[in-house]
Design a protein around this motif. Structure first.
Motif, PDB file in Angstrom:
ATOM      1  N   GLY A  60       1.303  14.760  -7.443  1.00  0.00           N
ATOM      2  CA  GLY A  60       2.562  15.075  -6.776  1.00  0.00           C
ATOM      3  C   GLY A  60       2.830  14.129  -5.617  1.00  0.00           C
ATOM      4  O   GLY A  60       3.951  13.665  -5.418  1.00  0.00           O
ATOM      5  N   LEU A  61       1.779  13.832  -4.850  1.00  0.00           N
ATOM      6  CA  LEU A  61       1.931  12.901  -3.736  1.00  0.00           C
ATOM      7  C   LEU A  61       2.323  11.510  -4.224  1.00  0.00           C
ATOM      8  O   LEU A  61       3.125  10.825  -3.591  1.00  0.00           O
ATOM      9  N   ARG A  62       1.770  11.106  -5.361  1.00  0.00           N
ATOM     10  CA  ARG A  62       2.104   9.777  -5.884  1.00  0.00           C
ATOM     11  C   ARG A  62       3.570   9.708  -6.290  1.00  0.00           C
ATOM     12  O   ARG A  62       4.251   8.709  -6.045  1.00  0.00           O
ATOM     13  N   VAL A  63       4.081  10.777  -6.880  1.00  0.00           N
ATOM     14  CA  VAL A  63       5.508  10.817  -7.253  1.00  0.00           C
ATOM     15  C   VAL A  63       6.375  10.688  -5.999  1.00  0.00           C
ATOM     16  O   VAL A  63       7.333   9.903  -5.966  1.00  0.00           O
ATOM     17  N   ILE A  64       6.023  11.435  -4.964  1.00  0.00           N
ATOM     18  CA  ILE A  64       6.768  11.380  -3.702  1.00  0.00           C
ATOM     19  C   ILE A  64       6.640   9.996  -3.063  1.00  0.00           C
ATOM     20  O   ILE A  64       7.616   9.420  -2.573  1.00  0.00           O
ATOM     21  N   GLU A  65       5.437   9.471  -3.084  1.00  0.00           N
ATOM     22  CA  GLU A  65       5.193   8.152  -2.493  1.00  0.00           C
ATOM     23  C   GLU A  65       6.067   7.077  -3.129  1.00  0.00           C
ATOM     24  O   GLU A  65       6.610   6.212  -2.433  1.00  0.00           O
ATOM     25  N   GLU A  66       6.205   7.128  -4.443  1.00  0.00           N
ATOM     26  CA  GLU A  66       7.021   6.121  -5.126  1.00  0.00           C
ATOM     27  C   GLU A  66       8.479   6.185  -4.674  1.00  0.00           C
ATOM     28  O   GLU A  66       9.133   5.158  -4.524  1.00  0.00           O
ATOM     29  N   TRP A  67       8.997   7.392  -4.463  1.00  0.00           N
ATOM     30  CA  TRP A  67      10.382   7.516  -3.986  1.00  0.00           C
ATOM     31  C   TRP A  67      10.487   7.001  -2.548  1.00  0.00           C
ATOM     32  O   TRP A  67      11.444   6.287  -2.217  1.00  0.00           O
ATOM     33  N   CYS A  68       9.521   7.347  -1.706  1.00  0.00           N
ATOM     34  CA  CYS A  68       9.546   6.864  -0.322  1.00  0.00           C
ATOM     35  C   CYS A  68       9.486   5.341  -0.273  1.00  0.00           C
ATOM     36  O   CYS A  68      10.165   4.706   0.541  1.00  0.00           O
ATOM     37  N   ARG A  69       8.706   4.782  -1.146  1.00  0.00           N
ATOM     38  CA  ARG A  69       8.521   3.328  -1.177  1.00  0.00           C
ATOM     39  C   ARG A  69       9.722   2.599  -1.772  1.00  0.00           C
ATOM     40  O   ARG A  69      10.256   1.675  -1.158  1.00  0.00           O
ATOM     41  N   PHE A  70      10.143   3.022  -2.958  1.00  0.00           N
ATOM     42  CA  PHE A  70      11.186   2.270  -3.662  1.00  0.00           C
ATOM     43  C   PHE A  70      12.590   2.841  -3.467  1.00  0.00           C
ATOM     44  O   PHE A  70      13.560   2.084  -3.444  1.00  0.00           O
ATOM     45  N   GLY A  71      12.699   4.151  -3.348  1.00  0.00           N
ATOM     46  CA  GLY A  71      14.018   4.768  -3.190  1.00  0.00           C
ATOM     47  C   GLY A  71      14.499   4.741  -1.756  1.00  0.00           C
ATOM     48  O   GLY A  71      15.629   4.341  -1.468  1.00  0.00           O
ATOM     49  N   LEU A  72      13.644   5.151  -0.843  1.00  0.00           N
ATOM     50  CA  LEU A  72      14.005   5.192   0.570  1.00  0.00           C
ATOM     51  C   LEU A  72      13.639   3.908   1.299  1.00  0.00           C
ATOM     52  O   LEU A  72      14.154   3.649   2.386  1.00  0.00           O
ATOM     53  N   GLU A  73      12.720   3.134   0.707  1.00  0.00           N
ATOM     54  CA  GLU A  73      12.182   1.926   1.338  1.00  0.00           C
ATOM     55  C   GLU A  73      11.705   2.236   2.755  1.00  0.00           C
ATOM     56  O   GLU A  73      11.982   1.516   3.705  1.00  0.00           O
TER      57      GLU A  73
ATOM     58  N   ARG B  76       8.533   2.641   4.975  1.00  0.00           N
ATOM     59  CA  ARG B  76       7.112   2.314   5.071  1.00  0.00           C
ATOM     60  C   ARG B  76       6.290   3.460   5.670  1.00  0.00           C
ATOM     61  O   ARG B  76       5.185   3.727   5.233  1.00  0.00           O
ATOM     62  N   GLN B  77       6.840   4.121   6.671  1.00  0.00           N
ATOM     63  CA  GLN B  77       6.107   5.185   7.353  1.00  0.00           C
ATOM     64  C   GLN B  77       5.861   6.367   6.408  1.00  0.00           C
ATOM     65  O   GLN B  77       4.730   6.862   6.319  1.00  0.00           O
ATOM     66  N   LEU B  78       6.880   6.806   5.697  1.00  0.00           N
ATOM     67  CA  LEU B  78       6.708   7.934   4.773  1.00  0.00           C
ATOM     68  C   LEU B  78       5.813   7.557   3.597  1.00  0.00           C
ATOM     69  O   LEU B  78       4.988   8.348   3.150  1.00  0.00           O
ATOM     70  N   SER B  79       5.981   6.336   3.120  1.00  0.00           N
ATOM     71  CA  SER B  79       5.134   5.859   2.028  1.00  0.00           C
ATOM     72  C   SER B  79       3.669   5.826   2.464  1.00  0.00           C
ATOM     73  O   SER B  79       2.778   6.259   1.725  1.00  0.00           O
ATOM     74  N   ALA B  80       3.439   5.346   3.687  1.00  0.00           N
ATOM     75  CA  ALA B  80       2.073   5.284   4.213  1.00  0.00           C
ATOM     76  C   ALA B  80       1.493   6.686   4.414  1.00  0.00           C
ATOM     77  O   ALA B  80       0.301   6.909   4.166  1.00  0.00           O
ATOM     78  N   GLU B  81       2.313   7.633   4.837  1.00  0.00           N
ATOM     79  CA  GLU B  81       1.837   9.013   5.010  1.00  0.00           C
ATOM     80  C   GLU B  81       1.416   9.605   3.670  1.00  0.00           C
ATOM     81  O   GLU B  81       0.380  10.258   3.572  1.00  0.00           O
ATOM     82  N   CYS B  82       2.210   9.363   2.635  1.00  0.00           N
ATOM     83  CA  CYS B  82       1.845   9.848   1.292  1.00  0.00           C
ATOM     84  C   CYS B  82       0.512   9.251   0.843  1.00  0.00           C
ATOM     85  O   CYS B  82      -0.365   9.962   0.343  1.00  0.00           O
ATOM     86  N   LYS B  83       0.397   7.951   1.034  1.00  0.00           N
ATOM     87  CA  LYS B  83      -0.831   7.272   0.621  1.00  0.00           C
ATOM     88  C   LYS B  83      -2.028   7.800   1.401  1.00  0.00           C
ATOM     89  O   LYS B  83      -3.100   8.039   0.829  1.00  0.00           O
TER      90      LYS B  83
END
Length: 176
Positions: free
Chosen positions: A56-69, A71-78
């Motif tokens: 689930g976190l990976r799905v969210i991370e992909e949206w934070c990274r590619f959809g929202l661009e 970095r902070q949210l993507s890093a939190e997911c990771k």
């Protein structure tokens, strides 16, 4: 016999099989690991929910990274994924028994199709939070420190969902 009677009969058969299996497990220990059947079951629950939360976190991370661009949210997911991975030991993974898992064929109509990005994000945030609650409760039987870690991770997941919703609303605001 109508369809409802067939479903009720099938459910009764499944319950009877489950009860018989539980009784058999409680009478013997798992010879491969030396763990009691109950502990083996708890490890299976931990394994399944660690996978569920991380996926689930990976799905969210992909949206934070590619959809929202973002970095902070993507890093939190990771970071959350990696924190969970630290608890996903070889011992817990060894309890996995996917071929005999009765839940692998279960599905729900809402899982079959998503209407939009918001429904993907909502479903996966819920999946993460539910898995973390399961992890917290069952790990109390194994390791209280593990339970505390999952509790804190769950609170971080709540915050993450709020932040994603705020950023997503900001990004989808109508132009002036």
């Amino acid at each position: 016999m109508n369809q409802i009677d067939n479903q009720n009969q099938s459910q009764a058969q499944i319950q009877a099989k489950t009860q018989a299996k539980t009784q058999a497990q409680n009478q013997t220990s798992d010879q491969d690991t030396g763990r009691s059947p109950q502990t083996q079951t708890i490890y299976r629950i931990l394994d399944a929910n660690l996978d569920r939360a991380r996926e689930g976190l990976r799905v969210i991370e992909e949206w934070c990274r590619f959809g929202l661009e973002d970095r902070q949210l993507s890093a939190e997911c990771k970071d959350l994924r990696q924190q969970l991975a630290q608890w996903h030991s070889a011992e817990i993974k060894a309890a996995r028994n996917t071929p005999e898992d009765p839940g692998t064929n279960q599905s729900h109509a809402q899982e079959e199709r998503r209407l939009n990005i918001e429904s993907v994000l909502s479903a996966n945030c819920s999946r993460i939070q539910e898995a973390l609650r399961v992890l917290e409760e069952y790990s109390k039987l194994i390791d209280p420190q593990m339970a505390k870690s999952f509790k804190q991770t769950r609170y971080r997941a709540y915050t993450l969902e709020t932040q994603i919703n705020q950023v997503s609303q900001f990004n989808h605001a109508p132009p002036n």
